[in-house]
Design an enzyme around this catalytic site. Sequence first.
Site, PDB file in Angstrom:
ATOM      1  N   ASP A   1       0.801  -1.224   0.000  1.00 38.76           N
ATOM      2  CA  ASP A   1       0.000   0.000   0.000  1.00 38.76           C
ATOM      3  C   ASP A   1       0.832   1.272   0.000  1.00 38.76           C
ATOM      4  O   ASP A   1       0.602   2.196  -0.790  1.00 38.76           O
ATOM      5  CB  ASP A   1      -1.009  -0.006   1.147  1.00 38.76           C
ATOM      6  CG  ASP A   1      -0.383   0.078   2.533  1.00 38.76           C
ATOM      7  OD1 ASP A   1       0.757  -0.407   2.721  1.00 38.76           O
ATOM      8  OD2 ASP A   1      -1.030   0.630   3.445  1.00 38.76           O
TER       9      ASP A   1
ATOM     10  N   TYR B   1       2.714 -12.245  -1.467  1.00 37.98           N
ATOM     11  CA  TYR B   1       1.288 -12.552  -1.480  1.00 37.98           C
ATOM     12  C   TYR B   1       0.853 -12.997  -2.874  1.00 37.98           C
ATOM     13  O   TYR B   1       1.475 -12.656  -3.882  1.00 37.98           O
ATOM     14  CB  TYR B   1       0.442 -11.358  -1.014  1.00 37.98           C
ATOM     15  CG  TYR B   1       0.396 -10.179  -1.944  1.00 37.98           C
ATOM     16  CD1 TYR B   1      -0.582 -10.069  -2.931  1.00 37.98           C
ATOM     17  CD2 TYR B   1       1.316  -9.123  -1.825  1.00 37.98           C
ATOM     18  CE1 TYR B   1      -0.643  -8.966  -3.775  1.00 37.98           C
ATOM     19  CE2 TYR B   1       1.263  -8.022  -2.654  1.00 37.98           C
ATOM     20  CZ  TYR B   1       0.285  -7.952  -3.637  1.00 37.98           C
ATOM     21  OH  TYR B   1       0.243  -6.858  -4.468  1.00 37.98           O
TER      22      TYR B   1
ATOM     23  N   TYR C   1      -1.335 -14.521   1.937  1.00 37.35           N
ATOM     24  CA  TYR C   1      -0.086 -13.867   2.347  1.00 37.35           C
ATOM     25  C   TYR C   1       0.925 -14.835   2.953  1.00 37.35           C
ATOM     26  O   TYR C   1       0.553 -15.805   3.611  1.00 37.35           O
ATOM     27  CB  TYR C   1      -0.374 -12.786   3.396  1.00 37.35           C
ATOM     28  CG  TYR C   1      -1.113 -11.582   2.885  1.00 37.35           C
ATOM     29  CD1 TYR C   1      -0.422 -10.532   2.276  1.00 37.35           C
ATOM     30  CD2 TYR C   1      -2.493 -11.481   3.023  1.00 37.35           C
ATOM     31  CE1 TYR C   1      -1.101  -9.415   1.814  1.00 37.35           C
ATOM     32  CE2 TYR C   1      -3.178 -10.362   2.568  1.00 37.35           C
ATOM     33  CZ  TYR C   1      -2.472  -9.333   1.962  1.00 37.35           C
ATOM     34  OH  TYR C   1      -3.144  -8.232   1.504  1.00 37.35           O
ATOM     35  N   TRP C   2       2.209 -14.514   2.728  1.00 39.59           N
ATOM     36  CA  TRP C   2       3.321 -15.154   3.427  1.00 39.59           C
ATOM     37  C   TRP C   2       4.251 -14.026   3.889  1.00 39.59           C
ATOM     38  O   TRP C   2       5.050 -13.509   3.105  1.00 39.59           O
ATOM     39  CB  TRP C   2       4.090 -16.105   2.506  1.00 39.59           C
ATOM     40  CG  TRP C   2       3.269 -17.233   1.959  1.00 39.59           C
ATOM     41  CD1 TRP C   2       3.087 -18.461   2.507  1.00 39.59           C
ATOM     42  CD2 TRP C   2       2.509 -17.225   0.735  1.00 39.59           C
ATOM     43  NE1 TRP C   2       2.270 -19.226   1.709  1.00 39.59           N
ATOM     44  CE2 TRP C   2       1.900 -18.494   0.620  1.00 39.59           C
ATOM     45  CE3 TRP C   2       2.275 -16.266  -0.265  1.00 39.59           C
ATOM     46  CZ2 TRP C   2       1.084 -18.835  -0.453  1.00 39.59           C
ATOM     47  CZ3 TRP C   2       1.470 -16.602  -1.334  1.00 39.59           C
ATOM     48  CH2 TRP C   2       0.879 -17.877  -1.411  1.00 39.59           C
TER      49      TRP C   2
ATOM     50  N   TYR D   1      -6.899  -0.862   7.326  1.00 43.73           N
ATOM     51  CA  TYR D   1      -7.097  -1.913   8.332  1.00 43.73           C
ATOM     52  C   TYR D   1      -7.155  -3.286   7.691  1.00 43.73           C
ATOM     53  O   TYR D   1      -7.939  -3.530   6.773  1.00 43.73           O
ATOM     54  CB  TYR D   1      -8.392  -1.645   9.094  1.00 43.73           C
ATOM     55  CG  TYR D   1      -8.751  -2.720  10.096  1.00 43.73           C
ATOM     56  CD1 TYR D   1      -7.923  -3.001  11.180  1.00 43.73           C
ATOM     57  CD2 TYR D   1      -9.932  -3.463   9.956  1.00 43.73           C
ATOM     58  CE1 TYR D   1      -8.252  -3.982  12.107  1.00 43.73           C
ATOM     59  CE2 TYR D   1     -10.275  -4.439  10.877  1.00 43.73           C
ATOM     60  CZ  TYR D   1      -9.428  -4.699  11.948  1.00 43.73           C
ATOM     61  OH  TYR D   1      -9.756  -5.675  12.857  1.00 43.73           O
TER      62      TYR D   1
ATOM     63  N   ALA E   1      -6.567   1.131  -5.661  1.00 40.58           N
ATOM     64  CA  ALA E   1      -7.283   2.376  -5.967  1.00 40.58           C
ATOM     65  C   ALA E   1      -7.033   3.437  -4.902  1.00 40.58           C
ATOM     66  O   ALA E   1      -6.693   4.583  -5.200  1.00 40.58           O
ATOM     67  CB  ALA E   1      -8.778   2.096  -6.099  1.00 40.58           C
TER      68      ALA E   1
ATOM     69  N   ASP F   1      -4.601   3.558  -2.746  1.00 36.82           N
ATOM     70  CA  ASP F   1      -3.178   3.916  -2.710  1.00 36.82           C
ATOM     71  C   ASP F   1      -2.861   4.972  -3.771  1.00 36.82           C
ATOM     72  O   ASP F   1      -2.130   5.934  -3.500  1.00 36.82           O
ATOM     73  CB  ASP F   1      -2.307   2.684  -2.962  1.00 36.82           C
ATOM     74  CG  ASP F   1      -2.647   1.529  -2.034  1.00 36.82           C
ATOM     75  OD1 ASP F   1      -3.153   1.797  -0.931  1.00 36.82           O
ATOM     76  OD2 ASP F   1      -2.414   0.374  -2.429  1.00 36.82           O
TER      77      ASP F   1
END
Length: 310
Positions: free
Chosen positions: A29, A86, A100-101, A166, A256, A258
């Site tokens: 982000d 990800y 995710y990793w 979040y 969007a 970001d």
Amino acid sequence: MTKIFFLGECMVELRELDDAMMGQSFAGDVYNSAVYMKRCFPKISVSMITAIGRDRLSEKMLSRFKSEELDTQFVFRHPSKVPGMYFIETDSAGERRFTYWRNDSAAKKIIPFLNDDVVTQLTSADMFFFSGIPLAIIDEDSRDAFWQKLERLKLAGVKLVFDPNYRAQLWASKEEAIEQFNRAFQISDIALPGIEDLNVLYGITSAPEAIDFFQQYQLAELVVKDGPNSVVTLTGTERLSHQIIPVTNVVDTTSAGDAFNGVYLGARLSGRTVFDAVQLGAKAAGTVIQHPGAIAPLVAFKQAMSEAGI
């Protein structure tokens, strides 16, 4: 030269091209916002603050930062950690699902790299941007040190900007996230919240409710994003509602917000009015969601923004 620092995590992005092929890129982000700001406002010095590893993917990530003309002075190399990763899937409406990793992500270890000398250098900035994601992933025992460093920047006159992005899976509890977000709102000069996140955390469902909620904080500038519906801004006592023309060709909504953040802040740093900054940010967001992945192709993005007056 006008200068902004973006603190956060850039990750390795994987995307399925077909049953046998996978595409690989880089995104995150805060990184996405930095890229879109620099593309639209090349005269601004845009710097990433993050930690990467010493592996091949980290080398490629650093090269990508440089290719986007981001300053990498404060991209630190962790001796044993690696970038997070990800996998993204999108449906026919452009909505996305992530796997995710990031347990071994170097960016989680960024705070120890920000020693007194580094923080002194950061005080030269006009703005410092962070979001709810780096706030969530940094080691819990580093958070107090992080807030102390932000206090130093604020005392030095650096404008602090927070986007309460979040992600529930990154927090031990919703209450922990709320406590940290409240602290971020208290120290920030500019906040860029979205109604979706505010609804999950605070039960806020509309821009007027959000405006009322944020009266308790000493924000110089508030930008409330309500998806494709509208943007409401509050600067001092001037409250404006900005209508956004929705995009019909939605391919991927990944970054969007970001793109909006980066271009909005770039416009404000360049002396544009709040109204102009919102329109340019909305144009950037509307352009990005018409392309797959978090980072839109350079030529297509620049052409669209050129038509918008940048």
